[in-house]
Design a protein around this motif. Structure first.
Motif: not given
Length: 436
Positions: A278-301
């Motif tokens: 799910k992390h890989i897929d989320a970052v993959f979509s973010l890269i394709k979109e070209g903009k945005g922010k995703i929280e991966l963990a409590k201390d990391l986005y």
């Protein structure tokens, strides 16, 4: 069998010129008995010395005692040096918050390392590799998991029996009059791997009597293809690297398989826990979109902004913290750190005779902390050192520092203070390892 093992050693370069000694994991089961016997017969061909290593996990009561007595007798009769370790794995598993299986595996490799050999030989077989393939397939793994068990795990774990089946090994033991012990837990279907071994494997045998050879070809092919994708992914990461992250435009042009492998590497470098699909897929979509922010963990986005994608740690989590090791284990806000005696010196090893075990603690940096670089012999404040390494201010308290009283012994991702580096007079080498 001996020829088959030697062929695997040569094919995968398991015993290269730098290997002079090999620690052999020796449980006393058929696989490890076969491995130790064959390596004993071919050791002179490779100019190596052997040490057998047995670990009593203190899980199976008298059966474990029986196994320990068996391996001692086996090695004594053959003049093989044997190291025996007894570890209370159930208690340690609770302490480390791991399953018995995870903790047992961790303990075994810690004990193997104490043998002080150039390589560690373990008795994984082709049958084990196929079971791993099926187990990973059921869990929805990627190509890495479908490659089964690798013949060699860097830096020093080798698997000489990886192309031999369990049936071949048992036949070898019978022909060579080799006795072995059987772990009673292997006979129960209560464990997932045993269920695969006793139920699924026979079903495949009905479909194809030579299915093990077929699976072997498939796994080798998958490993080769995955290795190529990894090579492309590492190249992509190098090409797209920017001062604060990676160039989105270059990542977007990559083939999807290569991009996802690149994302996996990025996540492993930045996340404290193993990344999930799910992390890989989320970052993959973010890269394709070209903009945005995703929280991966409590201390990391991860942030995609402008033409750069970068990992950012939350500014409010890097507060002061301190954790004293208990039985060599320190749990911190940024992972668990383990202090273990070792026979080898690495960048994370220090002279245990020069520190006070009572004063040792892992913590965030202290005001006024200094560190001496072993290459240049220059002493710098941690503030200056972190500035030179371009570690963002809000991330600096997330870097683990091992202190001995007021002195810095070791810094995460940097290594050991020159003042504490082991030398020829060192009696006790301690290595720092991070788990999660």
């Amino acid at each position: 069998m001996i020829c088959k093992v030697k062929a695997a050693v040569e094919k995968y370069g398991l015993i290269d010129k730098g290997v002079k000694s090999v620690a052999v994991g020796f449980s006393g089961g058929a696989d490890s008995v076969c491995l130790l016997d064959i390596l004993s017969k071919i050791k002179e061909d490779y100019g190596i010395i052997l040490k057998a290593v047995h670990v009593n996990h203190n899980i199976r009561g008298q059966e474990a005692v029986r196994d320990e007595l068996f391996v001692k007798d086996f090695c004594k009769k053959r003049g093989i040096e044997l190291l025996v370790f007894s570890v209370d794995v159930p208690s340690l598993a609770k302490e480390r918050k791991l399953s018995l299986e995870q903790c047992g595996r961790q303990v075994r490799y810690e004990c193997f390392e104490k043998a002080g050999c150039d390589a560690v030989a373990v008795a994984h077989t082709l049958s084990d590799s196929i079971e791993t393939f099926l187990f990973n397939l059921a869990r929805g793994t990627g190509a890495k998991g479908l490659g089964g068990i690798s013949p060699k795990r860097e830096p020093s774990v080798i698997r000489p029996l990886i192309e031999c089946t369990r049936q071949e090994i048992e036949a070898y033991c019978e022909e060579s009059s080799l006795q072995y012990v059987t772990d009673s837990t292997n006979l129960s279907d209560d464990y997932t791997r045993n269920h695969i071994r006793h139920r699924l494997v026979p079903a495949f045998e009905k479909i194809n009597t030579d299915f093990e050879a077929s699976f072997h070809r498939a796994m080798c092919s998958i490993r080769e293809q995955d290795a190529f994708i990894e090579k492309c992914a590492l190249s992509l990461l190098g090409e797209s690297a920017a001062e604060k992250g990676h160039k989105i435009a270059l990542l977007q042009k990559a083939d999807n398989a290569v991009l996802k492998k690149s994302i996996l590497f990025m996540l492993k470098d930045n996340m404290q826990k193993p990344p999930e699909a799910k992390h890989i897929d989320a970052v993959f979509s973010l890269i394709k979109e070209g903009k945005g922010k995703i929280e991966l963990a409590k201390d990391l986005y991860i942030l995609a902004e402008g033409d750069i994608i970068a990992f950012i740690r939350n500014k409010n989590i890097a507060s002061q913290w301190k954790s004293e090791p208990c039985n060599g284990v320190a749990k911190t806000p940024y992972g668990t750190f383990i202090l273990a005696e070792s026979a080898k010196v690495t960048a994370d090893s220090f002279d245990g005779d020069r520190v006070s075990s009572e004063g040792l603690c892992f913590s965030s940096r202290y005001p006024g902390d200094c560190f001496t670089d072993k290459k240049r012999g220059v002493t710098k404040s941690l503030k200056k050192l972190f500035n030179e390494m371009k570690i963002p201010v809000h991330e600096r308290n997330a870097v683990a520092v091992l202190h001995d009283g007021e002195n810095v012994v070791w810094i995460e991702n940097i290594g050991v203070n020159a003042k504490y580096i082991p030398d020829t007079n060192t009696q006790k080498i301690i290595t720092v390892k991070k788990d999660g």
